[in-house]
Every structure is written in structure tokens, then in C-alpha cells.
Design an enzyme around this catalytic site. Structure first.
Site, PDB file in Angstrom:
ATOM      1  N   ALA A  93       4.837  -4.872  11.092  1.00  0.00           N
ATOM      2  CA  ALA A  93       5.381  -3.508  11.101  1.00  0.00           C
ATOM      3  C   ALA A  93       5.243  -2.861   9.728  1.00  0.00           C
ATOM      4  O   ALA A  93       4.890  -1.683   9.626  1.00  0.00           O
ATOM      5  CB  ALA A  93       6.853  -3.537  11.524  1.00  0.00           C
ATOM      6  N   ALA A 116       1.594  -1.861   9.221  1.00  0.00           N
ATOM      7  CA  ALA A 116       1.248  -0.704  10.049  1.00  0.00           C
ATOM      8  C   ALA A 116       1.795   0.578   9.430  1.00  0.00           C
ATOM      9  O   ALA A 116       1.091   1.588   9.346  1.00  0.00           O
ATOM     10  CB  ALA A 116       1.790  -0.882  11.468  1.00  0.00           C
ATOM     11  N   TYR A 117       3.045   0.536   8.978  1.00  0.00           N
ATOM     12  CA  TYR A 117       3.668   1.721   8.378  1.00  0.00           C
ATOM     13  C   TYR A 117       2.961   2.135   7.095  1.00  0.00           C
ATOM     14  O   TYR A 117       2.620   3.295   6.903  1.00  0.00           O
ATOM     15  CB  TYR A 117       5.148   1.448   8.094  1.00  0.00           C
ATOM     16  CG  TYR A 117       5.842   2.612   7.443  1.00  0.00           C
ATOM     17  CD1 TYR A 117       6.198   3.731   8.191  1.00  0.00           C
ATOM     18  CD2 TYR A 117       6.105   2.620   6.085  1.00  0.00           C
ATOM     19  CE1 TYR A 117       6.821   4.816   7.600  1.00  0.00           C
ATOM     20  CE2 TYR A 117       6.726   3.698   5.477  1.00  0.00           C
ATOM     21  CZ  TYR A 117       7.080   4.792   6.247  1.00  0.00           C
ATOM     22  OH  TYR A 117       7.679   5.870   5.649  1.00  0.00           O
ATOM     23  N   ARG A 118       2.733   1.181   6.216  1.00  0.00           N
ATOM     24  CA  ARG A 118       2.162   1.506   4.913  1.00  0.00           C
ATOM     25  C   ARG A 118       0.709   1.957   5.005  1.00  0.00           C
ATOM     26  O   ARG A 118       0.256   2.749   4.195  1.00  0.00           O
ATOM     27  CB  ARG A 118       2.325   0.332   3.968  1.00  0.00           C
ATOM     28  CG  ARG A 118       3.768   0.246   3.463  1.00  0.00           C
ATOM     29  CD  ARG A 118       4.162  -1.163   3.054  1.00  0.00           C
ATOM     30  NE  ARG A 118       5.526  -1.206   2.570  1.00  0.00           N
ATOM     31  CZ  ARG A 118       6.598  -1.303   3.341  1.00  0.00           C
ATOM     32  NH1 ARG A 118       6.462  -1.328   4.651  1.00  0.00           N
ATOM     33  NH2 ARG A 118       7.814  -1.359   2.816  1.00  0.00           N
TER      34      ARG A 118
END
Length: 120
Positions: A21, A24-26
Site C-alpha cells: 500500500a 502504491a501510494y508513493r
């Protein structure tokens, strides 16, 4: 005035964090977490100017795929207090062109990350 920013953070299970997660966010990407079965989709996130995976020369080539890499990390680092990843966020002055920013980032990686942590 030119300003730069450097932030180092640890991604860890004890904080309830997921390496998949977080990646994916970064990176503003879409990744499936095999551990939870959830898909993390941050493809509509704005502000990610550049993201790169840097691996030691002996690392398997399939680890250049974010989903493969971070799921493998989570599978291997299964303890409740495991440190899954380290985030290095660098914001360089916007007055520098993208190529110059990348060169500075590469030098920073070599001098401050690879040598001390023996990871590149």
C-alpha cells in the site's frame, strides 16, 4: 529562493503499515496486496513527479516490478515488528531541470544510502 527537502521514514508492521500500500501510494500506481487480497489504486493521485525502484545488482530482475517486489518483502518479513521498507523522499528546487534533479538524486543515493546501508 531555492529550497530542498529530505525526509526518511520507516514502513513497519508494528504501525499497521503495508509495504504494498505504501509503494502504491508513493508511486501513484495500482498494486495488489497478496497478503490481504486488496488492490490499492492510487493512479489518480497527483504530485508524483518521479518514482524509481533501485536495486542491488544481484537482485532478481523481477523485483523491478513493484507488485512483485513489495509482496515478496511482506512474505519474507512476517514478524509483527518487521521493518518492511525505508522511504526516502527528496524534493529538490524547482529551478533545477529534471535531468539535474535526477543526477543529484543518483549522487545522494550513492553517497548516503548505498555505501552506509550496503544495499546498492
Amino acid at each position: 529562493m531555492a529550497i530542498y527537502h529530505l525526509s526518511l521514514k520507516t514502513i513497519s508492521r508494528s504501525k499497521g503499515q503495508s509495504a504494498v500500500a505504501s509503494s502504491a501510494y508513493r508511486s501513484g500506481s495500482k498494486l495488489k496486496d497478496r497478503e490481504t487480497g486488496e488492490t490499492k489504486d492510487f493512479t489518480k493521485k497527483h504530485g508524483v513527479e518521479y518514482s524509481e525502484i533501485q536495486l542491488p545488482s544481484q537482485a532478481p530482475a523481477e523485483y523491478y516490478d513493484r507488485e512483485v517486489l513489495w509482496n515478496a518483502v511482506q512474505e519474507k518479513e512476517s514478524k509483527a515488528n518487521a521493518q518492511l521498507a525505508r522511504e526516502v523522499e527528496v524534493a529538490l528546487p524547482q529551478e533545477l531541470d529534471r535531468d539535474t534533479q535526477k543526477k543529484i538524486g543518483t549522487r545522494l543515493r550513492a553517497a548516503k544510502l548505498c555505501r552506509p546501508w550496503h544495499v546498492c
